[in-house]
Design a protein around this motif. Structure first.
Motif, PDB file in Angstrom:
ATOM      1  N   GLY A 290      73.502  11.426  63.056  1.00  0.00           N
ATOM      2  CA  GLY A 290      72.845  12.401  62.196  1.00  0.00           C
ATOM      3  C   GLY A 290      73.320  13.820  62.329  1.00  0.00           C
ATOM      4  N   TRP A 291      73.615  14.271  63.555  1.00  0.00           N
ATOM      5  CA  TRP A 291      73.940  15.676  63.781  1.00  0.00           C
ATOM      6  C   TRP A 291      75.393  15.971  63.418  1.00  0.00           C
ATOM      7  CZ3 TRP A 291      71.546  20.115  64.328  1.00  0.00           C
ATOM      8  CH2 TRP A 291      72.260  21.232  64.802  1.00  0.00           C
ATOM      9  N   SER A 292      75.579  16.944  62.537  1.00  0.00           N
ATOM     10  CA  SER A 292      76.924  17.370  62.127  1.00  0.00           C
ATOM     11  C   SER A 292      77.773  16.182  61.680  1.00  0.00           C
ATOM     12  CB  SER A 292      77.613  18.125  63.278  1.00  0.00           C
ATOM     13  OG  SER A 292      78.761  18.809  62.832  1.00  0.00           O
ATOM     14  N   ALA A 293      77.130  15.222  61.012  1.00  0.00           N
ATOM     15  CA  ALA A 293      77.823  13.988  60.638  1.00  0.00           C
ATOM     16  C   ALA A 293      78.876  14.197  59.562  1.00  0.00           C
ATOM     17  CB  ALA A 293      76.806  12.949  60.157  1.00  0.00           C
ATOM     18  N   ASP A 294      78.769  15.311  58.828  1.00  0.00           N
ATOM     19  CA  ASP A 294      79.732  15.606  57.766  1.00  0.00           C
ATOM     20  C   ASP A 294      80.528  16.873  58.052  1.00  0.00           C
ATOM     21  OD1 ASP A 294      77.697  17.407  57.488  1.00  0.00           O
ATOM     22  OD2 ASP A 294      77.176  16.871  55.431  1.00  0.00           O
ATOM     23  N   GLY A 295      80.512  17.307  59.308  1.00  0.00           N
ATOM     24  CA  GLY A 295      81.277  18.479  59.701  1.00  0.00           C
ATOM     25  C   GLY A 295      80.512  19.773  59.698  1.00  0.00           C
ATOM     26  N   GLN A 296      79.310  19.785  59.114  1.00  0.00           N
ATOM     27  CA  GLN A 296      78.463  20.975  59.110  1.00  0.00           C
ATOM     28  C   GLN A 296      77.319  20.777  60.090  1.00  0.00           C
ATOM     29  OE1 GLN A 296      78.822  23.845  57.333  1.00  0.00           O
ATOM     30  NE2 GLN A 296      80.719  23.150  56.364  1.00  0.00           N
ATOM     31  N   ASP A 297      76.875  21.854  60.729  1.00  0.00           N
ATOM     32  CA  ASP A 297      75.720  21.753  61.616  1.00  0.00           C
ATOM     33  C   ASP A 297      74.501  21.260  60.848  1.00  0.00           C
ATOM     34  OD1 ASP A 297      76.986  22.472  63.920  1.00  0.00           O
ATOM     35  OD2 ASP A 297      76.221  24.526  63.973  1.00  0.00           O
ATOM     36  N   GLY A 298      73.585  20.654  61.568  1.00  0.00           N
ATOM     37  CA  GLY A 298      72.375  20.138  60.955  1.00  0.00           C
ATOM     38  C   GLY A 298      72.377  18.624  60.907  1.00  0.00           C
ATOM     39  N   PHE A 299      71.201  18.046  60.719  1.00  0.00           N
ATOM     40  CA  PHE A 299      71.040  16.606  60.595  1.00  0.00           C
ATOM     41  C   PHE A 299      71.063  16.187  59.136  1.00  0.00           C
ATOM     42  CE2 PHE A 299      69.175  16.998  64.846  1.00  0.00           C
ATOM     43  CZ  PHE A 299      69.653  15.847  65.466  1.00  0.00           C
ATOM     44  N   VAL A 300      71.878  15.194  58.812  1.00  0.00           N
ATOM     45  CA  VAL A 300      71.786  14.589  57.480  1.00  0.00           C
ATOM     46  C   VAL A 300      70.463  13.827  57.405  1.00  0.00           C
ATOM     47  CG1 VAL A 300      74.269  14.430  57.200  1.00  0.00           C
ATOM     48  CG2 VAL A 300      73.016  12.486  58.174  1.00  0.00           C
ATOM     49  N   TYR A 301      69.936  13.683  56.192  1.00  0.00           N
ATOM     50  CA  TYR A 301      68.632  13.044  56.018  1.00  0.00           C
ATOM     51  C   TYR A 301      68.689  11.546  56.310  1.00  0.00           C
ATOM     52  CZ  TYR A 301      64.344  11.583  53.500  1.00  0.00           C
ATOM     53  OH  TYR A 301      63.135  11.033  53.138  1.00  0.00           O
ATOM     54  N   THR A 302      69.695  10.841  55.754  1.00  0.00           N
ATOM     55  CA  THR A 302      69.768   9.392  55.941  1.00  0.00           C
ATOM     56  C   THR A 302      71.206   8.942  56.144  1.00  0.00           C
ATOM     57  OG1 THR A 302      69.926   8.979  53.557  1.00  0.00           O
ATOM     58  CG2 THR A 302      67.719   8.950  54.529  1.00  0.00           C
ATOM     59  N   THR A 303      71.329   7.745  56.744  1.00  0.00           N
ATOM     60  CA  THR A 303      72.639   7.116  56.922  1.00  0.00           C
ATOM     61  C   THR A 303      72.540   5.664  56.456  1.00  0.00           C
ATOM     62  OG1 THR A 303      72.161   6.344  59.180  1.00  0.00           O
ATOM     63  CG2 THR A 303      73.102   8.556  58.935  1.00  0.00           C
ATOM     64  N   ASP A 304      73.710   5.055  56.204  1.00  0.00           N
ATOM     65  CA  ASP A 304      73.705   3.625  55.874  1.00  0.00           C
ATOM     66  C   ASP A 304      73.773   2.823  57.171  1.00  0.00           C
ATOM     67  OD1 ASP A 304      76.370   3.512  56.726  1.00  0.00           O
ATOM     68  OD2 ASP A 304      77.181   3.517  54.690  1.00  0.00           O
ATOM     69  N   TRP A 305      73.907   1.495  57.040  1.00  0.00           N
ATOM     70  CA  TRP A 305      73.812   0.649  58.220  1.00  0.00           C
ATOM     71  C   TRP A 305      75.093   0.620  59.044  1.00  0.00           C
ATOM     72  CZ3 TRP A 305      69.082   0.614  59.082  1.00  0.00           C
ATOM     73  CH2 TRP A 305      68.151   0.542  58.044  1.00  0.00           C
ATOM     74  N   SER A 306      76.122   1.348  58.587  1.00  0.00           N
ATOM     75  CA  SER A 306      77.309   1.536  59.411  1.00  0.00           C
ATOM     76  C   SER A 306      77.278   2.884  60.126  1.00  0.00           C
ATOM     77  CB  SER A 306      78.575   1.440  58.548  1.00  0.00           C
ATOM     78  OG  SER A 306      78.705   2.585  57.713  1.00  0.00           O
ATOM     79  N   GLY A 307      76.233   3.685  59.860  1.00  0.00           N
ATOM     80  CA  GLY A 307      76.120   5.002  60.468  1.00  0.00           C
ATOM     81  C   GLY A 307      76.710   6.117  59.641  1.00  0.00           C
ATOM     82  N   ALA A 308      77.181   5.827  58.422  1.00  0.00           N
ATOM     83  CA  ALA A 308      77.772   6.859  57.563  1.00  0.00           C
ATOM     84  C   ALA A 308      76.671   7.604  56.804  1.00  0.00           C
ATOM     85  CB  ALA A 308      78.748   6.229  56.581  1.00  0.00           C
ATOM     86  N   PRO A 309      76.831   8.918  56.587  1.00  0.00           N
ATOM     87  CA  PRO A 309      75.819   9.674  55.850  1.00  0.00           C
ATOM     88  C   PRO A 309      75.627   9.142  54.432  1.00  0.00           C
ATOM     89  CG  PRO A 309      77.345  11.164  56.953  1.00  0.00           C
ATOM     90  CD  PRO A 309      77.934   9.778  57.063  1.00  0.00           C
ATOM     91  N   VAL A 310      74.377   9.106  53.985  1.00  0.00           N
ATOM     92  CA  VAL A 310      74.048   8.756  52.607  1.00  0.00           C
ATOM     93  C   VAL A 310      73.517   9.991  51.897  1.00  0.00           C
ATOM     94  CG1 VAL A 310      72.580   7.352  51.095  1.00  0.00           C
ATOM     95  CG2 VAL A 310      73.615   6.331  53.132  1.00  0.00           C
ATOM     96  N   THR A 311      72.380  10.495  52.340  1.00  0.00           N
ATOM     97  CA  THR A 311      71.814  11.731  51.788  1.00  0.00           C
ATOM     98  C   THR A 311      72.086  12.843  52.782  1.00  0.00           C
ATOM     99  OG1 THR A 311      70.095  10.483  50.637  1.00  0.00           O
ATOM    100  CG2 THR A 311      69.727  12.844  50.932  1.00  0.00           C
ATOM    101  N   ARG A 312      72.934  13.790  52.385  1.00  0.00           N
ATOM    102  CA  ARG A 312      73.422  14.807  53.318  1.00  0.00           C
ATOM    103  C   ARG A 312      72.573  16.070  53.325  1.00  0.00           C
ATOM    104  NH1 ARG A 312      78.943  15.896  51.161  1.00  0.00           N
ATOM    105  NH2 ARG A 312      79.054  17.380  52.890  1.00  0.00           N
ATOM    106  N   LEU A 313      71.538  16.122  52.523  1.00  0.00           N
ATOM    107  CA  LEU A 313      70.633  17.261  52.574  1.00  0.00           C
ATOM    108  C   LEU A 313      69.989  17.346  53.952  1.00  0.00           C
ATOM    109  CD1 LEU A 313      68.979  16.676  49.097  1.00  0.00           C
ATOM    110  CD2 LEU A 313      70.609  18.474  49.669  1.00  0.00           C
ATOM    111  N   ARG A 314      69.673  18.556  54.361  1.00  0.00           N
ATOM    112  CA  ARG A 314      69.057  18.794  55.672  1.00  0.00           C
ATOM    113  C   ARG A 314      67.576  19.145  55.471  1.00  0.00           C
ATOM    114  NH1 ARG A 314      74.408  17.862  56.038  1.00  0.00           N
ATOM    115  NH2 ARG A 314      75.477  18.913  57.748  1.00  0.00           N
ATOM    116  N   LEU A 315      66.683  18.383  56.090  1.00  0.00           N
ATOM    117  CA  LEU A 315      65.255  18.629  55.967  1.00  0.00           C
ATOM    118  C   LEU A 315      64.715  19.272  57.241  1.00  0.00           C
ATOM    119  CD1 LEU A 315      64.036  15.399  54.139  1.00  0.00           C
ATOM    120  CD2 LEU A 315      65.034  17.496  53.200  1.00  0.00           C
TER     121      LEU A 315
END
Length: 395
Positions: free
Chosen positions: A280-305
């Motif tokens: 979740g943390w910095s999963a797309d290169g930006q600080d912050g937690f992505v909201y959700t990931t798929d079952w391989s651990g890849a980000p799905v919804t990259r918005l930060r809540l």
């Protein structure tokens, strides 16, 4: 770093206008004004009652204002939001107190229990009666024969969706921990432990700690649930790292609360935290937690809540308290620095509830700033002992 006392006072002050409806606490907009487009939600009213009870115990507002606001919430939960005819609590009502829909939710009922426990600890009139009734309703209608949570029911409390959810179960664990501490009846702790053992030591562990959120009535995971609605605010598709963090903290509260706690509570708390940070943390290169990931651990919804970061700093603080390991306090400081830089809204108040992929304010999943529950209590949870619950400690 954030001054928790000053920030709790600021958050409580921001939330005061939510009490404008006699039916409960309103959803607030970006500036802290009641949003008339929203009904009065039971979950918001209960969460804000909990916050103002804590604020009264802490002295966060002038005079008796926090006590009066908590009392407003208890009256609403015993009044317009309560179904006098058939029992339980409506999901929401209009500003004038008319029911909006008929569904009754375990999620909202868990927060009614939490609000009542905090009201009891804070000495708010009517809280004891509310707690007794809420626990009776939850025990009779929202737990099945195996002690697992029934997610929702129709108004008559007899039938509901063919769905079970981890989110309502998680907040029921939170509520039962508080009920056990406030009433002194440890059976509530044991009920909480049983729910956690099934969902975390059973389901989450068997999925590499990527906890499925959605199930059928037999508790078989529905891994593709809401794949077409990946950003749903309550039932998103995939794994929700924020809930891994929240569960991590709750396991540590259980470890500190039950007699002869099983070793898996701390082991699984560590594993949930590590998995949440890894995916979740910095999963797309930006600080912050992505909201959700798929079952391989890849980000799905990259918005930060905002609530995810709040739960992250609370979980890191709890792990540091339990283990004494410096790495967890380093994570807490990192999450707190992120919140101070990106989430605290110094202009309009409270915390931004949602950020985009570049950490700018966003309003795709959440509009406005509905309540202050996550931010307020996280600042306390990150620094206080693991048991008893906050309201009892502050009392």
């Amino acid at each position: 770093m954030i001054d928790p006392d000053a920030e709790c006072r600021r958050l409580a002050g921001f939330a005061r206008p939510a009490a404008a409806s006699p039916a409960g606490f309103w959803w607030l907009d970006e500036s802290g004004r009641p949003d008339p487009a929203e009904p009065v939600h039971t979950w918001i009213t209960a969460r804000m009652t909990h916050v103002f009870a804590l604020a009264h115990l802490r002295g966060d507002l002038e005079g008796d204002e926090a006590a009066s606001l908590a009392a407003h919430g208890i009256r609403a939960l015993r009044g317009a939001l309560r179904d006098d005819e058939l029992g339980g609590w409506f999901a929401s009502v209009s500003g004038e107190g008319e029911p909006v829909g008929t569904l009754k939710e375990a999620y909202a009922h868990a927060f009614v229990v939490l609000a009542a426990t905090s009201g009891v600890a804070a000495g708010v009139p009517g809280s004891g009666e509310l707690l007794e009734e809420a626990l009776e309703v939850v025990l009779e209608h929202f737990l099945d024969d195996s002690g697992r949570v029934v997610d929702s029911l129709e108004r008559d409390l007899r039938s509901g969706e063919a769905y079970r959810g981890a989110n309502s179960s998680m907040h029921t664990v939170e509520a039962f921990l508080a009920a056990g501490d406030v009433t002194g009846d440890t059976v509530w702790h044991q009920r909480a432990l049983a729910i956690a053992e099934h969902l975390i030591h059973g389901v989450a562990r068997s999925h590499g700690y990527d906890l499925p959120e959605h199930f059928d009535t037999e508790w078989s995971p529905l891994l593709d649930y809401n794949a077409d609605r990946p950003g749903d605010p309550f039932r998103p598709y995939g794994c929700t790292p924020g809930h891994l963090l929240e569960w991590s903290r709750l396991l540590l509260h259980l470890d500190a609360s039950v007699s002869e706690p099983p070793a898996w509570l701390v082991e699984d708390a560590r594993a949930l935290f590590e998995r949440a940070v890894a995916v979740g943390w910095s999963a797309d290169g930006q600080d912050g937690f992505v909201y959700t990931t798929d079952w391989s651990g890849a980000p799905v919804t990259r918005l930060r809540l905002h609530w995810v970061v709040a739960e992250a700093l609370a979980a890191a603080g709890a792990l540091h308290t339990r283990t004494g390991e410096a790495v967890y306090d380093q994570w807490r400081q990192r999450f707190e620095a992120y919140a101070e830089t990106h989430l605290l809204d110094r202009d309009l108040g409270s915390w931004h509830h949602e950020l985009d992929e570049q950490n700018g304010p966003s309003h795709v999943i959440w509009h406005g700033k509905p309540d202050v529950y996550h931010a307020y209590q996280a600042l306390l949870l990150a620094r206080m002992p693991l048991a008893p619950v906050l309201s009892v400690q502050l009392r």
